[in-house]
Design a protein around this motif. Structure first.
Motif, PDB file in Angstrom:
ATOM      1  N   GLU A  26      52.399  45.716  38.892  1.00  0.00           N
ATOM      2  CA  GLU A  26      52.887  46.490  40.035  1.00  0.00           C
ATOM      3  C   GLU A  26      52.829  47.938  39.770  1.00  0.00           C
ATOM      4  N   ASN A  27      53.244  48.335  38.619  1.00  0.00           N
ATOM      5  CA  ASN A  27      53.320  49.742  38.351  1.00  0.00           C
ATOM      6  C   ASN A  27      52.148  50.567  38.306  1.00  0.00           C
ATOM      7  N   HIS A  28      51.253  49.786  37.920  1.00  0.00           N
ATOM      8  CA  HIS A  28      50.037  50.259  37.696  1.00  0.00           C
ATOM      9  C   HIS A  28      49.085  50.194  38.822  1.00  0.00           C
ATOM     10  N   ALA A  29      49.214  49.198  39.679  1.00  0.00           N
ATOM     11  CA  ALA A  29      48.649  48.854  41.026  1.00  0.00           C
ATOM     12  C   ALA A  29      49.065  49.912  41.873  1.00  0.00           C
ATOM     13  N   LYS A  30      50.312  50.461  41.714  1.00  0.00           N
ATOM     14  CA  LYS A  30      50.736  51.841  42.609  1.00  0.00           C
ATOM     15  C   LYS A  30      49.985  52.828  42.235  1.00  0.00           C
ATOM     16  N   ASN A  31      49.165  53.111  41.337  1.00  0.00           N
ATOM     17  CA  ASN A  31      48.363  54.204  40.828  1.00  0.00           C
ATOM     18  C   ASN A  31      47.028  54.102  40.839  1.00  0.00           C
ATOM     19  N   SER A  32      46.526  52.943  40.902  1.00  0.00           N
ATOM     20  CA  SER A  32      45.148  52.612  41.005  1.00  0.00           C
ATOM     21  C   SER A  32      44.856  51.444  41.993  1.00  0.00           C
ATOM     22  N   SER A  33      43.816  51.918  42.648  1.00  0.00           N
ATOM     23  CA  SER A  33      43.203  51.192  44.016  1.00  0.00           C
ATOM     24  C   SER A  33      42.418  49.968  43.358  1.00  0.00           C
ATOM     25  N   THR A  34      41.762  50.154  42.157  1.00  0.00           N
ATOM     26  CA  THR A  34      41.193  48.994  41.416  1.00  0.00           C
ATOM     27  C   THR A  34      42.167  47.872  41.204  1.00  0.00           C
ATOM     28  N   ILE A  35      43.339  48.188  40.588  1.00  0.00           N
ATOM     29  CA  ILE A  35      44.367  47.355  40.149  1.00  0.00           C
ATOM     30  C   ILE A  35      44.802  46.700  41.185  1.00  0.00           C
ATOM     31  N   TRP A  36      45.122  47.394  42.198  1.00  0.00           N
ATOM     32  CA  TRP A  36      45.801  47.081  43.685  1.00  0.00           C
ATOM     33  C   TRP A  36      44.863  46.188  44.223  1.00  0.00           C
ATOM     34  N   ALA A  37      43.384  46.264  44.069  1.00  0.00           N
ATOM     35  CA  ALA A  37      42.668  45.197  44.741  1.00  0.00           C
ATOM     36  C   ALA A  37      42.586  44.005  43.917  1.00  0.00           C
ATOM     37  N   TRP A  38      42.744  44.070  42.475  1.00  0.00           N
ATOM     38  CA  TRP A  38      42.409  42.921  41.748  1.00  0.00           C
ATOM     39  C   TRP A  38      43.731  41.911  41.787  1.00  0.00           C
ATOM     40  N   LEU A  39      44.852  42.688  42.144  1.00  0.00           N
ATOM     41  CA  LEU A  39      46.098  41.999  42.261  1.00  0.00           C
ATOM     42  C   LEU A  39      46.003  41.343  43.479  1.00  0.00           C
ATOM     43  N   LYS A  40      45.607  41.949  44.673  1.00  0.00           N
ATOM     44  CA  LYS A  40      45.665  41.480  45.975  1.00  0.00           C
ATOM     45  C   LYS A  40      44.447  40.321  45.992  1.00  0.00           C
ATOM     46  N   ARG A  41      43.498  40.310  45.423  1.00  0.00           N
ATOM     47  CA  ARG A  41      42.623  39.285  45.367  1.00  0.00           C
ATOM     48  C   ARG A  41      43.109  38.115  44.691  1.00  0.00           C
ATOM     49  N   ALA A  42      43.886  38.120  43.727  1.00  0.00           N
ATOM     50  CA  ALA A  42      44.402  37.047  42.593  1.00  0.00           C
ATOM     51  C   ALA A  42      45.242  36.271  43.612  1.00  0.00           C
ATOM     52  N   SER A  43      46.389  37.263  44.484  1.00  0.00           N
ATOM     53  CA  SER A  43      47.260  36.716  45.338  1.00  0.00           C
ATOM     54  C   SER A  43      46.701  35.685  46.408  1.00  0.00           C
ATOM     55  N   SER A  44      45.592  36.356  46.970  1.00  0.00           N
ATOM     56  CA  SER A  44      44.728  35.496  47.818  1.00  0.00           C
ATOM     57  C   SER A  44      44.285  34.217  47.288  1.00  0.00           C
ATOM     58  N   LEU A  45      43.698  34.272  46.010  1.00  0.00           N
ATOM     59  CA  LEU A  45      43.175  33.094  45.343  1.00  0.00           C
ATOM     60  C   LEU A  45      44.502  32.139  45.022  1.00  0.00           C
TER      61      LEU A  45
END
Length: 102
Positions: free
Chosen positions: A33-52
């Motif tokens: 989550e801390n990395h996702a706050k600063n990176s749109s790529t990591i945020w997208a990976w996390l969001k896609r993983a949650s959707s899956l």
């Protein structure tokens, strides 16, 4: 934001486990989550993983598959914007910092 290869691999492994609903520790989730706050790529990976995890892999030829592959909100009914009931500023309040700055 530049990541070391080890950090990127660690993040991707945690996100992979999230996507298949395997156990993830609180510390690992906070780390991602801390990395996702600063990176749109990591945020997208996390969001896609949650959707899956929530919806399984959607058929890529369907609208749900497109929504999932583009990491857009829309598969969950609660994420749909309703202009009669929702304030647009409040609706975006949960977005990561990089979205709010745009």
């Amino acid at each position: 934001m530049f990541l070391s290869i080890q950090t990127r691999e660690k993040i991707q492994e945690i996100i992979r486990r999230i996507s298949i609903n395997e156990e993830v520790t609180l510390q690992e989730r906070i780390f991602v989550e801390n990395h996702a706050k600063n990176s749109s790529t990591i945020w997208a990976w996390l969001k896609r993983a949650s959707s899956l995890r929530r919806h399984g892999k959607q058929n890529q030829e369907s609208i749900n598959g497109l929504i999932q592959s583009l990491t857009l909100d829309g598969l969950e009914r609660e994420n749909h914007f309703n202009p009669k009931n929702d304030d647009i500023a409040e609706w975006f309040s949960g977005a990561p910092d990089w979205v709010r700055r745009s």
